[in-house]
Motif scaffolding. Structure first.
Motif, PDB file in Angstrom:
ATOM      1  N   TYR A  93     -14.440   5.424  -1.111  1.00 37.81           N
ATOM      2  CA  TYR A  93     -13.546   4.958  -0.041  1.00 37.81           C
ATOM      3  C   TYR A  93     -12.560   3.925  -0.563  1.00 37.81           C
ATOM      4  O   TYR A  93     -11.370   3.946  -0.207  1.00 37.81           O
ATOM      5  N   VAL A  94     -13.033   3.002  -1.410  1.00 35.58           N
ATOM      6  CA  VAL A  94     -12.159   1.962  -1.963  1.00 35.58           C
ATOM      7  C   VAL A  94     -11.012   2.601  -2.745  1.00 35.58           C
ATOM      8  O   VAL A  94      -9.830   2.258  -2.544  1.00 35.58           O
ATOM      9  N   VAL A  95     -11.341   3.550  -3.627  1.00 35.69           N
ATOM     10  CA  VAL A  95     -10.314   4.216  -4.441  1.00 35.69           C
ATOM     11  C   VAL A  95      -9.317   4.956  -3.542  1.00 35.69           C
ATOM     12  O   VAL A  95      -8.093   4.830  -3.694  1.00 35.69           O
ATOM     13  N   MET A  96      -9.828   5.713  -2.584  1.00 34.02           N
ATOM     14  CA  MET A  96      -8.956   6.497  -1.709  1.00 34.02           C
ATOM     15  C   MET A  96      -8.105   5.603  -0.816  1.00 34.02           C
ATOM     16  O   MET A  96      -6.920   5.872  -0.599  1.00 34.02           O
ATOM     17  N   SER A  97      -8.700   4.537  -0.296  1.00 35.64           N
ATOM     18  CA  SER A  97      -7.962   3.634   0.588  1.00 35.64           C
ATOM     19  C   SER A  97      -6.815   2.958  -0.147  1.00 35.64           C
ATOM     20  O   SER A  97      -5.687   2.888   0.362  1.00 35.64           O
ATOM     21  N   VAL A  98      -7.087   2.475  -1.357  1.00 36.04           N
ATOM     22  CA  VAL A  98      -6.045   1.798  -2.142  1.00 36.04           C
ATOM     23  C   VAL A  98      -4.928   2.780  -2.499  1.00 36.04           C
ATOM     24  O   VAL A  98      -3.735   2.493  -2.300  1.00 36.04           O
ATOM     25  N   TYR A  99      -5.295   3.985  -2.984  1.00 32.91           N
ATOM     26  CA  TYR A  99      -4.279   4.911  -3.470  1.00 32.91           C
ATOM     27  C   TYR A  99      -3.619   5.719  -2.353  1.00 32.91           C
ATOM     28  O   TYR A  99      -2.632   6.426  -2.607  1.00 32.91           O
ATOM     29  N   THR A 100      -4.119   5.580  -1.135  1.00 35.29           N
ATOM     30  CA  THR A 100      -3.378   6.097   0.010  1.00 35.29           C
ATOM     31  C   THR A 100      -2.074   5.325   0.166  1.00 35.29           C
ATOM     32  O   THR A 100      -1.033   5.885   0.531  1.00 35.29           O
ATOM     33  N   PHE A 101      -2.121   4.028  -0.146  1.00 36.38           N
ATOM     34  CA  PHE A 101      -0.949   3.168   0.025  1.00 36.38           C
ATOM     35  C   PHE A 101      -0.121   3.022  -1.249  1.00 36.38           C
ATOM     36  O   PHE A 101       1.066   2.692  -1.171  1.00 36.38           O
ATOM     37  N   VAL A 102      -0.724   3.250  -2.423  1.00 34.96           N
ATOM     38  CA  VAL A 102       0.009   3.026  -3.672  1.00 34.96           C
ATOM     39  C   VAL A 102       1.254   3.907  -3.754  1.00 34.96           C
ATOM     40  O   VAL A 102       2.341   3.423  -4.139  1.00 34.96           O
ATOM     41  N   THR A 103       1.135   5.180  -3.400  1.00 39.28           N
ATOM     42  CA  THR A 103       2.294   6.079  -3.497  1.00 39.28           C
ATOM     43  C   THR A 103       3.436   5.650  -2.576  1.00 39.28           C
ATOM     44  O   THR A 103       4.573   5.500  -3.039  1.00 39.28           O
ATOM     45  N   PRO A 104       3.209   5.437  -1.249  1.00 39.04           N
ATOM     46  CA  PRO A 104       4.334   5.006  -0.404  1.00 39.04           C
ATOM     47  C   PRO A 104       4.908   3.640  -0.801  1.00 39.04           C
ATOM     48  O   PRO A 104       6.127   3.449  -0.751  1.00 39.04           O
ATOM     49  N   VAL A 105       4.061   2.700  -1.223  1.00 41.02           N
ATOM     50  CA  VAL A 105       4.568   1.390  -1.653  1.00 41.02           C
ATOM     51  C   VAL A 105       5.394   1.547  -2.933  1.00 41.02           C
ATOM     52  O   VAL A 105       6.444   0.911  -3.100  1.00 41.02           O
ATOM     53  N   SER A 106       4.944   2.424  -3.849  1.00 38.32           N
ATOM     54  CA  SER A 106       5.699   2.685  -5.084  1.00 38.32           C
ATOM     55  C   SER A 106       7.048   3.333  -4.771  1.00 38.32           C
ATOM     56  O   SER A 106       8.068   3.003  -5.396  1.00 38.32           O
ATOM     57  N   LEU A 107       7.065   4.255  -3.808  1.00 36.09           N
ATOM     58  CA  LEU A 107       8.322   4.897  -3.410  1.00 36.09           C
ATOM     59  C   LEU A 107       9.296   3.872  -2.846  1.00 36.09           C
ATOM     60  O   LEU A 107      10.505   3.935  -3.090  1.00 36.09           O
ATOM     61  N   THR A 108       8.761   2.935  -2.077  1.00 34.78           N
ATOM     62  CA  THR A 108       9.608   1.865  -1.537  1.00 34.78           C
ATOM     63  C   THR A 108      10.176   1.017  -2.666  1.00 34.78           C
ATOM     64  O   THR A 108      11.367   0.647  -2.650  1.00 34.78           O
ATOM     65  N   ALA A 109       9.339   0.714  -3.664  1.00 37.02           N
ATOM     66  CA  ALA A 109       9.795  -0.058  -4.825  1.00 37.02           C
ATOM     67  C   ALA A 109      10.869   0.715  -5.599  1.00 37.02           C
ATOM     68  O   ALA A 109      11.850   0.123  -6.081  1.00 37.02           O
ATOM     69  N   MET A 110      10.706   2.027  -5.719  1.00 40.62           N
ATOM     70  CA  MET A 110      11.694   2.855  -6.421  1.00 40.62           C
ATOM     71  C   MET A 110      13.029   2.863  -5.674  1.00 40.62           C
ATOM     72  O   MET A 110      14.105   2.883  -6.279  1.00 40.62           O
TER      73      MET A 110
END
Length: 309
Positions: A93-110
């Protein structure tokens, strides 16, 4: 006769689910192969891993690969009703919860990187250095961890010691003991959604203003950056809708189980797999330098227009 019809209906439902599981395995395998090739290309050319936008691109690819593997593992475990101990489910759950947000936050940074490149070109080298990119990756993971920390803090305060040694089918819903926890998770997701949308719109408006004022080669480059921001916005929208899926699914589960299965399958294909196949399209095919490098390595060096530096 009615009994036979019922059995046939159940048999067709099981057959349909079987086909769906197989289709998901095919799609996940294809996406993982494509993403893996893109990641290998990224590491084979030093220009890519010293440039912020490509570093962030690689971050999304690695995030997508890990997330796809984890969701697929959970899908298979759930389909075959395989139970695991709860402490292991917590790690998943920890891995999935964190990486659920990593992609959209990274897209925002891009998107912000494109804004700096086009609207603040004189400061781009300073703000978007390799050192800044590495710091930004840490910030992205820190921001992505906040929802997980909040939900798990409440979970750890509520769960008994006996809960961790139970064997159960792992799912996100296990960590929600009270309805207000679900509302809190929804509020956090919507807050992230709002901030990311504001960032995308702000960047789009600023780049649009520069695009109208630009001329010649600058205008062409600016409009290309604007199209990239639009694609990021669409990809981000799909990723953020994914954050709402659990609440829709839990509401449908109360009404009809088969409808719940159908909606969960649709959500998985549309809002989990689809956004993660857009990254190769946006940077793997649309970015000229990355595309030439892909072609070079795919053809084992026989393509000479863009040899690796």
């Amino acid at each position: 006769m009615a009994s036979n019809s019922s059995l046939v209906g159940v048999g067709l439902s099981v057959l349909q689910v079987n086909y769906r599981v197989i289709l998901v395995q095919v799609l996940v395998t294809v996406f993982l192969c494509i993403n893996s090739f893109l990641i290998i290309t990224f590491f084979l050319k030093d220009f890519f891993y010293t440039t912020m936008r490509y570093i962030l691109f690689a971050t999304t690819l690695l995030s997508d690969c890990l997330f796809l593997v984890m969701t697929d593992v959970l899908l298979i475990l759930s389909y075959f009703k395989v139970t695991i101990q709860m402490w292991l489910c917590v790690i998943i759950y920890v891995v999935m919860s964190v990486y659920t947000f990593v992609t959209p936050v990274s897209l925002t940074a891009m998107t912000l990187e494109r804004y700096v490149a086009i609207c603040l070109p004189l400061r781009h080298g300073e703000l978007c250095s390799m050192r800044s990119a590495l710091h930004l990756i840490l910030i992205i993971h820190g921001l992505s961890s906040i929802p997980c920390v909040v939900i798990l803090s409440i979970f750890f305060a509520s769960a008994t010691h006996a809960f961790y040694i139970q064997n159960r089918v792992c799912s996100v819903e296990i960590f929600i003991f009270h309805s207000w926890q679900g509302h809190l998770r929804s509020a956090i997701s919507q807050f992230y959604f709002l901030i990311m949308c504001i960032t995308i719109v702000f960047s789009y408006v600023k780049i649009m203003t520069v695009a109208k004022a630009a001329s010649g080669e600058n205008k062409k480059s600016t409009w290309k950056g604007l199209r990239t921001v639009v694609l990021h916005g669409f990809q981000l929208l799909l990723c953020l809708i994914q954050l709402w899926c659990p609440f829709i699914e839990s509401a449908v589960l109360q009404m009809n189980f088969m409808l719940f299965i159908n909606i969960r399958y649709f959500n998985y294909i549309t809002f989990i797999l689809a956004p993660r196949c857009l990254s190769p399209l946006i940077y793997g095919l649309r970015d000229e330098m990355f595309f030439h490098s892909l072609k070079y390595y795919a053809l084992c060096g026989s393509y000479k227009k863009q040899a690796p530096g």
